[in-house]
Design a protein around this motif. Sequence first.
Motif, mmCIF file in Angstrom:
data_model
loop_
_atom_site.group_PDB
_atom_site.id
_atom_site.type_symbol
_atom_site.label_atom_id
_atom_site.label_comp_id
_atom_site.label_asym_id
_atom_site.label_seq_id
_atom_site.Cartn_x
_atom_site.Cartn_y
_atom_site.Cartn_z
ATOM 1 N N PHE A 1 0.999 -1.137 0.098
ATOM 2 C CA PHE A 1 -0.095 0.017 0.188
ATOM 3 C C PHE A 1 0.789 1.363 -0.172
ATOM 4 O O PHE A 1 2.017 1.303 0.415
ATOM 5 N N THR A 2 0.279 2.308 -0.440
ATOM 6 C CA THR A 2 0.899 3.505 -0.491
ATOM 7 C C THR A 2 -0.151 4.708 -0.068
ATOM 8 O O THR A 2 -1.159 4.638 0.117
ATOM 9 N N ARG A 3 0.225 5.942 -0.301
ATOM 10 C CA ARG A 3 -0.767 6.948 0.142
ATOM 11 C C ARG A 3 -1.571 7.251 -1.129
ATOM 12 O O ARG A 3 -1.388 6.892 -2.435
ATOM 13 N N ASN A 4 -2.803 7.654 -0.898
ATOM 14 C CA ASN A 4 -3.818 7.963 -2.383
ATOM 15 C C ASN A 4 -3.079 8.833 -3.022
ATOM 16 O O ASN A 4 -3.517 8.665 -4.407
ATOM 17 N N ALA B 1 8.465 -0.046 3.377
ATOM 18 C CA ALA B 1 8.817 -0.521 4.858
ATOM 19 C C ALA B 1 8.275 -1.876 5.232
ATOM 20 O O ALA B 1 7.143 -2.328 4.842
ATOM 21 N N PHE B 2 9.106 -2.890 5.622
ATOM 22 C CA PHE B 2 8.593 -4.097 5.915
ATOM 23 C C PHE B 2 8.632 -4.087 7.654
ATOM 24 O O PHE B 2 9.187 -3.242 8.108
ATOM 25 N N GLU B 3 7.792 -5.221 8.145
ATOM 26 C CA GLU B 3 7.854 -5.264 9.290
ATOM 27 C C GLU B 3 9.011 -5.663 10.384
ATOM 28 O O GLU B 3 9.689 -5.135 11.125
ATOM 29 N N SER C 1 4.355 0.668 10.029
ATOM 30 C CA SER C 1 4.194 0.581 8.864
ATOM 31 C C SER C 1 3.139 1.445 8.129
ATOM 32 O O SER C 1 3.455 2.545 7.318
ATOM 33 N N SER C 2 2.119 1.463 8.870
ATOM 34 C CA SER C 2 0.807 2.540 8.315
ATOM 35 C C SER C 2 1.169 3.962 8.490
ATOM 36 O O SER C 2 0.805 4.592 7.787
ATOM 37 N N ALA D 1 5.934 3.202 0.464
ATOM 38 C CA ALA D 1 4.914 2.071 0.663
ATOM 39 C C ALA D 1 5.528 1.284 1.389
ATOM 40 O O ALA D 1 6.390 1.314 2.465
ATOM 41 N N ALA D 2 4.463 0.297 2.040
ATOM 42 C CA ALA D 2 4.879 -0.746 2.905
ATOM 43 C C ALA D 2 4.063 -1.889 2.520
ATOM 44 O O ALA D 2 3.108 -1.939 1.776
#
Lengths: 322, 398
Positions: free
Chosen positions: A139-142, A158-160, A208-209, A219-220
């Motif tokens: 996911f990424t920003r809109n 970003a990974f956890e 991550s969020s 992104a994450a």
Amino acid sequence: MTAARHFTCALVLAALVLLCPGESRSLDSDVATRAGTSSGGSGRSLVIGKVSDNPKKHYSYLRPMADYVAARMGDLGITEAGVLMAPSNDVMVRYLKEGRVDWVTETPFSSIIFREEAGAELLLCKWKKGVSRYRTVFFTRNDSDIHSIEDLRGRTIAFEDPGSSSAYFIPASELIEAGLKLVPLDSPRDRPPTDAVGYIFTHEEINSSIWVHRGIADAAAFNNLDWSKEGHMPGPLREELRIFHESASFPRALELVRGDLEPEIRERLREILLGAHEDPDAATALEAYQRTTRFNEIDAHVQTELREVDRLLHLVQSELGK
Amino acid sequence: MHARHTTVPAAVLLAVLVLLLTTAAAEETAVSTEGGIEVSRYDGSAWFEFGGRVAIDGAFYAEDEVALGDGTELRRASFEAEGGVAPEWEFEFGCDFADGTADVKDAALCYTGLAATRIVIGQQKTPFSIEELTSAKNITFLERALVNELVPRRRIGVAASHQADTWTASLGVFGEAFDDDADDEGNEGWSTVGRATFAPIRDDDLAVHFGAHASMENPDSEREVKFNARPESHVTDIKYLDTGKIKRVEEILTWGAEGAAVFGPFSVQGEYISCSVTQAPEEEERTFSGWYAYASWFVTGESRDYDKDGTFGSVKPLGRLGALELAARYSTLNLSDGEIEGGEETNITVALNWYPNSHVRFMMNYVIVDNDDCADADGDVDGDDDPGIFQLRCQVAF
């Protein structure tokens, strides 16, 4: 009269303690001990393990299930349950080799590592949090111009955690298979080369969020269940983010045993876990065990998926190291 | 006396340091920190958490007739420790030093070996009132509502609490607090306190909560009780509401009902509490009561964190600038009944809270106070005094 009323309350308190729903660990332990003694042999513990960065929290997940199972193995010489968690996959591999852990609950990539490096045997699929399968979402920003994983070139993801299946191994393998080069970053403020994707670990899904929402990372990636979970992806943030890629689905979680575990204990464990969802006495243990709803056999389809996990694991390890 | 004040926190810190040095080096332990410290063994056999909080207040009074005294106050300065010393055996210990002495808060042994039931023996909060049981570091306003004066405070006793998915039940039998012995060698007072809650809806940002609580208390050998309350501000020492000593007390029965709901960034909470004091020899009954209701809105989208135990936890800001919360409360308490004229007071409070992160909070309250003629601090000040209060707090919890 007054003293009598307080005494009555004290009795109610005692009744609440003794008659409350749920099983007493002590009672279960007593069952195990009695059974172990009756077998006449010298008893031992059945030890469950998990890789954990929060042993205090995860102990409460594991202990009720370990007690439930051990209480039903008294005739096999199991007199009590034990828990031993490990800070990393490497340490868990050592524990399995040394026989310090009998039974492990893990996600698919770690399970394959334990099978390959410690000779562990995959036993059953676990419906962790009520589902048998999950997948990774990117996911990424809109307002981002990222629309596919190819657009991540020159960006950061970003990974956890380096031991996570859905938030490291799966997304990393997707990027590698797409021909992208991954480079680790020391800080989210570092920028990767324009022909590579920089990655960094956030250690918690909520981080991550937030990192993507705040633009700290471009992104994450984590699993689709976390995307819907308020604690990991709060609604107000979700509204401003979008999914731009999803992986194939994989088994949610697996149960393993060490390779040299006594066959009768391994088979009894399999029987107990397969029947747990039909046993009212297992309800408390299943709920604590990461809200597991049932276990099922590893069928041919899952075997095929696990071979794919094996391939992707080697792909990631060969590109990024262990 | 002065030496005791300084050596107690020093001893606590030293004990923590020694524990950390001896445990952190062992490879069997995990160590993490978010300001405080958490150490836990990988076999689950033991764990330890150490934290604390500091709250600094400032208050400015728009006085009516009575001088309340603008000023500052170290409202809280406490250390809190809890741990598991063996599987199923835990402890809690907390101590506040804000007023210059060691004020022991929780000091208890806990047994957790009965699935979802927890047994606590020692000094602890009695199971009564969602506002009282929610940690002071997580309540929405600087001070709890006026009616909190009727809530049984921390006491030494034994309590059992059970948590299920949608309900909780707690019951305990208690003596008095550690520093609350009768002056003479008479018997302590004792009480039985219970609470039950039901949460038909409980999700990450959605919750509906109902609860009821009751306490039956017999006073100590002096058989006296007194209720008094400041307006919802702690910097002043004026307690408009004051029943004076109520003598020949046979029994105190306190009960109440509570409700709360969370709908994303919006939440509401309220309670009603009634307290009946029975006096000998005619068994006259004096009843005091009050209630409050409030609403809160996180402008920045966060939700209040409803916990499974029927209380509220800390807020986790989402945005880079933190979380911003607006709230308003109506609160009233009546300590007059018959010959006892303790007074009646109403407070209306508007609040603005800023949470830069989940450990730091800045709070601003404006309180409109309305007292009746009897709210005169048991005759020490004029009644019908109606000040306004502007107060601020800076708080860090670790």
